[in-house]
Design an enzyme around this catalytic site. Structure first.
Site, PDB file in Angstrom:
ATOM      1  N   ARG A  95      -2.263  60.599  43.149  1.00  0.00           N
ATOM      2  CA  ARG A  95      -1.017  60.438  43.188  1.00  0.00           C
ATOM      3  C   ARG A  95      -0.330  60.079  44.528  1.00  0.00           C
ATOM      4  O   ARG A  95      -0.948  60.693  45.678  1.00  0.00           O
ATOM      5  CB  ARG A  95      -0.255  62.014  42.700  1.00  0.00           C
ATOM      6  CG  ARG A  95       0.998  62.502  42.746  1.00  0.00           C
ATOM      7  CD  ARG A  95       1.871  61.516  41.569  1.00  0.00           C
ATOM      8  NE  ARG A  95       2.818  62.310  41.275  1.00  0.00           N
ATOM      9  CZ  ARG A  95       3.813  61.531  40.517  1.00  0.00           C
ATOM     10  NH1 ARG A  95       3.498  60.442  39.701  1.00  0.00           N
ATOM     11  NH2 ARG A  95       4.945  62.265  40.059  1.00  0.00           N
ATOM     12  N   THR A 371       6.182  53.790  33.741  1.00  0.00           N
ATOM     13  CA  THR A 371       4.792  54.093  34.055  1.00  0.00           C
ATOM     14  C   THR A 371       3.896  53.224  32.940  1.00  0.00           C
ATOM     15  O   THR A 371       4.532  52.748  31.926  1.00  0.00           O
ATOM     16  CB  THR A 371       4.602  55.532  33.761  1.00  0.00           C
ATOM     17  OG1 THR A 371       5.597  56.421  34.601  1.00  0.00           O
ATOM     18  CG2 THR A 371       3.177  56.267  33.795  1.00  0.00           C
ATOM     19  N   THR A 389       1.967  54.765  37.926  1.00  0.00           N
ATOM     20  CA  THR A 389       3.172  54.480  37.999  1.00  0.00           C
ATOM     21  C   THR A 389       3.855  54.088  39.169  1.00  0.00           C
ATOM     22  O   THR A 389       3.352  54.219  40.209  1.00  0.00           O
ATOM     23  CB  THR A 389       3.834  55.748  37.475  1.00  0.00           C
ATOM     24  OG1 THR A 389       5.310  55.743  37.161  1.00  0.00           O
ATOM     25  CG2 THR A 389       3.531  57.100  38.542  1.00  0.00           C
ATOM     26  N   ASP A 413      10.559  62.508  42.051  1.00  0.00           N
ATOM     27  CA  ASP A 413       9.663  63.692  41.072  1.00  0.00           C
ATOM     28  C   ASP A 413       9.574  64.854  41.877  1.00  0.00           C
ATOM     29  O   ASP A 413       9.437  65.815  41.429  1.00  0.00           O
ATOM     30  CB  ASP A 413       8.406  62.835  40.798  1.00  0.00           C
ATOM     31  CG  ASP A 413       8.537  62.152  39.499  1.00  0.00           C
ATOM     32  OD1 ASP A 413       9.424  62.159  38.958  1.00  0.00           O
ATOM     33  OD2 ASP A 413       7.527  61.516  39.198  1.00  0.00           O
ATOM     34  N   SER A 442       3.887  65.262  38.675  1.00  0.00           N
ATOM     35  CA  SER A 442       3.977  64.461  37.625  1.00  0.00           C
ATOM     36  C   SER A 442       3.790  64.750  36.167  1.00  0.00           C
ATOM     37  O   SER A 442       3.587  66.254  35.985  1.00  0.00           O
ATOM     38  CB  SER A 442       2.770  63.619  37.833  1.00  0.00           C
ATOM     39  OG  SER A 442       2.613  62.497  36.855  1.00  0.00           O
ATOM     40  N   SER A 443       4.195  63.728  35.289  1.00  0.00           N
ATOM     41  CA  SER A 443       4.138  64.373  33.830  1.00  0.00           C
ATOM     42  C   SER A 443       3.039  63.666  33.245  1.00  0.00           C
ATOM     43  O   SER A 443       2.974  63.583  31.885  1.00  0.00           O
ATOM     44  CB  SER A 443       5.443  64.025  32.991  1.00  0.00           C
ATOM     45  OG  SER A 443       6.430  64.868  33.513  1.00  0.00           O
ATOM     46  N   GLY A 463       6.428  57.186  30.261  1.00  0.00           N
ATOM     47  CA  GLY A 463       7.906  57.766  29.685  1.00  0.00           C
ATOM     48  C   GLY A 463       8.349  59.108  30.415  1.00  0.00           C
ATOM     49  O   GLY A 463       8.975  59.694  29.618  1.00  0.00           O
ATOM     50  N   GLY A 464       7.913  59.243  31.724  1.00  0.00           N
ATOM     51  CA  GLY A 464       8.603  60.368  32.378  1.00  0.00           C
ATOM     52  C   GLY A 464       7.935  61.434  31.641  1.00  0.00           C
ATOM     53  O   GLY A 464       7.044  61.658  31.207  1.00  0.00           O
TER      54      GLY A 464
HETATM   55  N1  GLY Z   1       6.804  59.138  37.469  1.00  0.00           N
HETATM   56  C1  GLY Z   1       6.610  59.603  36.303  1.00  0.00           C
HETATM   57  C2  GLY Z   1       5.572  60.774  36.531  1.00  0.00           C
HETATM   58  O1  GLY Z   1       4.861  60.934  37.221  1.00  0.00           O
HETATM   59  O2  GLY Z   1       5.501  61.945  35.627  1.00  0.00           O
END
Ligand code: GLY
Length: 562
Positions: A95, A371, A389, A413, A442-443, A463-464
């Site tokens: 990340r 992403t 992403t 985020d 993150s998701s 998809g966020g």
């Molecule tokens: N940028 C989308 C995520 O990391 O959830």
């Protein structure tokens, strides 16, 4: 039969064999499913050369940075979940991190409000990229083939070009001249005559090929040190960014233990924080096991109600508790993923009425949805689930033309205003405030489900915040409703994220009668065209083959097996 008939039969047979838009693809020795068929082909070629799933994943990731640049990247970050053939599971966290100069109030004006959307726009929104470090670390530890062989196919795609697709062309015409500040986008899709590369014409990216060559020759140092790092710093300084060569040199990917649970004889492994995806997925699987989901019919009113109520609770917990584990040592992850916690969390569930989301404390907007996920398996039974992403589509849409890649806008985020949380979607809780060298929550939910200690389902999606829920429902579709992988991916999905207090549903896939019944229970419903772009693989143990499927909503996606 006339000769023309023989020809027709031959042609149809040939098309059936080669047509990339198949619902399922089969492979005895391995499978790669990604958002671009050429990247999947790169991965499969690596498997054929004796590479393992990690090798193929590294090569696919670099190829996607060329062929699927809206999200495939070297300027962003992501996560790998890796299941080895011996059943052991590990993860790599690459990340992005906040730069050393970052602070919790860096996006605010004198009134304490977000200035000019600066957490998503302009170079302050760029996190220190992690992709190259993550791929390199995973390869150093588990790869078999030489690093150079894995970067080379992407260099060839960038140098020699690949056919522009209609999907890419459509985006190119929309964004090339859309905003003065999107510097790199102006010439990004243009050929040497200054025209946007037409569908079918080869699209070449010479500067990106050179950057990739540095990475091929010098490994992670080819990005985080030397001339690429110097140009990143110079570009940032000249354009209002704060990332320095020191930030780049200090960046490290981290190998972390996965989060996991059991469900009806299966084991589910997913990404721990700084992704919220795995914790939320496991909490919801535990909740639905406690609520005996197996007795509930797919797509019924009871199904949507139960699934939405699980989502509401998991997203409330996500907002309250989760952030970068290196900055939040007391995060209650073990509790959130425990079966005990799940039992208590549904105590106030009313089977006939929607719960209320308490808007006084936490909430969040839907996230950026650009992403990309891919899944890889090999002949020895290793599996990789990788999601990475740039945050928004084409990230911050800025970058140095000399380097040829686009930076992320992942700083968006983080929670942007300390202490300020609103029912319309802003969240200000402590665990995910900006701090130097911190990773933003993150998701992303790269996930592997195992049966008898071997990979059974490899899955993930962009998809966020909707990622968590689309992966969750696809896992349910395969494990509970026994759908084959392509149908599990295409089946109706919903999304609830606590706040806003509403169910987003895929238009046309939820019947009017079900919607009416849900509204009578107190749910608010909102249609959307599509949720998720899932890339999945299952294992057929009877035949001993991998079965892959790419979501039909991916413009250029493809599953390739061998
Ligand atoms: N940028 C989308 C995520 O990391 O959830």
């Amino acid at each position: 039969m006339k000769r023309t008939h023989y020809f027709l039969i031959f042609l149809l047979g040939f098309l059936a064999f080669t047509n990339p838009v198949k619902s399922q693809t089969f492979g005895k020795n391995g499978m790669v499913v990604s958002d671009h068929y050429l990247a999947s082909e790169v991965g499969v070629e690596i498997l054929k050369k004796g590479g393992n799933a990690i090798d193929a994943a590294v090569a696919t990731a670099f190829a996607l940075a060329v062929t699927h640049p809206e999200a495939g990247n070297i300027g962003g970050g992501g996560f790998i979940v890796f299941m080895k053939s011996d059943g052991d599971v590990t993860t790599f966290d690459f990340r992005e991190k906040a730069p050393l100069e970052a602070s919790p109030t860096m996006f605010l004006d004198e009134n304490g409000e977000i200035k000019d959307n600066s957490n998503h726009r302009g170079l302050l929104s760029v996190g220190v990229p992690g992709t190259v470090a993550g791929l390199y670390q995973a390869h150093q530890k588990y790869g078999k083939l030489p690093w150079k062989d894995l970067v080379e196919p992407a260099i060839q795609l960038a140098k020699k070009g690949f056919p522009m697709s209609w999907g890419l062309y459509r985006v190119a015409t929309r964004i090339s001249d859309a905003d003065e500040s999107w510097d790199i986008m102006k010439n990004y899709f243009r050929n040497s005559e200054g025209e946007i590369v037409a569908p079918g014409e080869l699209w070449k990216q010479e500067a990106l090929a050179e950057t990739l060559t540095e990475i091929k020759n010098h490994g992670r140092d080819g990005f985080y040190k030397g001339k690429v790092a110097a140009e990143i710093e110079a570009y940032m300084k000249a354009n209002g960014g704060i990332i320095t060569q020191e930030d780049l040199a200090k960046y490290e990917a981290v190998e972390r233990k996965p989060v996991s649970t059991t469900f009806d004889g299966y084991e589910i492994f997913s990404m721990p924080p700084p992704s919220s995806g795995g914790v939320a997925l496991i909490e919801m699987m535990n909740l639905l096991e406690a609520a005996s989901i197996k007795e509930v019919e797919f797509n019924s009113t009871a199904y949507v109600h139960l699934v939405a109520e699980a989502m509401r609770r998991a997203f409330a917990d996500r907002a309250e508790f989760l952030g970068d584990p290196d900055f939040n040592p007391k995060m209650p992850v073990d509790k959130l993923i425990s079966k005990e916690f799940a039992k208590g969390r549904f105590e106030n569930l009313d089977l006939n009425h929607a719960s209320k989301s308490d808007s006084s404390k936490f909430g969040q907007l839907y996230g950026g949805d650009h992403t990309t996920h891919f899944s890889v398996t090999d002949k020895d039974g290793n599996a990789v689930s990788l999601t990475y992403t740039l945050e928004n589509s084409y990230g911050v849409k800025m970058g140095s033309e000399k380097l040829g890649f686009i930076f992320n806008n992942e700083m968006g985020d983080f929670n942007p205003i300390p202490g300020v949380t609103t029912s319309t979607g802003l969240i200000g809780s402590d665990p995910n405030l900006v701090a130097p060298e911190k990773r933003m929550l993150s998701s992303m939910t790269p996930t592997i489900v195992a049966k008898d200690g071997k990979p059974y389902l490899v899955i993930g999606s962009p998809g966020g915040r909707t990622i968590i829920n689309t992966v969750f429902q696809t896992v349910l579709n395969v494990l509970v409703y026994e759908m084959r992988i392509d149908r599990a991916i295409e089946a109706m999905k919903i999304h609830h994220q606590w706040l806003p207090d509403q169910i987003l549903y895929e238009r046309h896939l939820l019947s009017p009668d079900t919607r009416k019944a849900l509204e009578e229970m107190g749910h608010k419903l909102r249609p959307t065209n599509n949720l998720g772009v899932l890339m999945g693989i299952t294992y057929d143990s009877e035949l001993g083959i991998w079965v892959g499927a790419a979501d039909s909503s991916s413009e250029d996606g493809g599953a390739r097996g061998y």
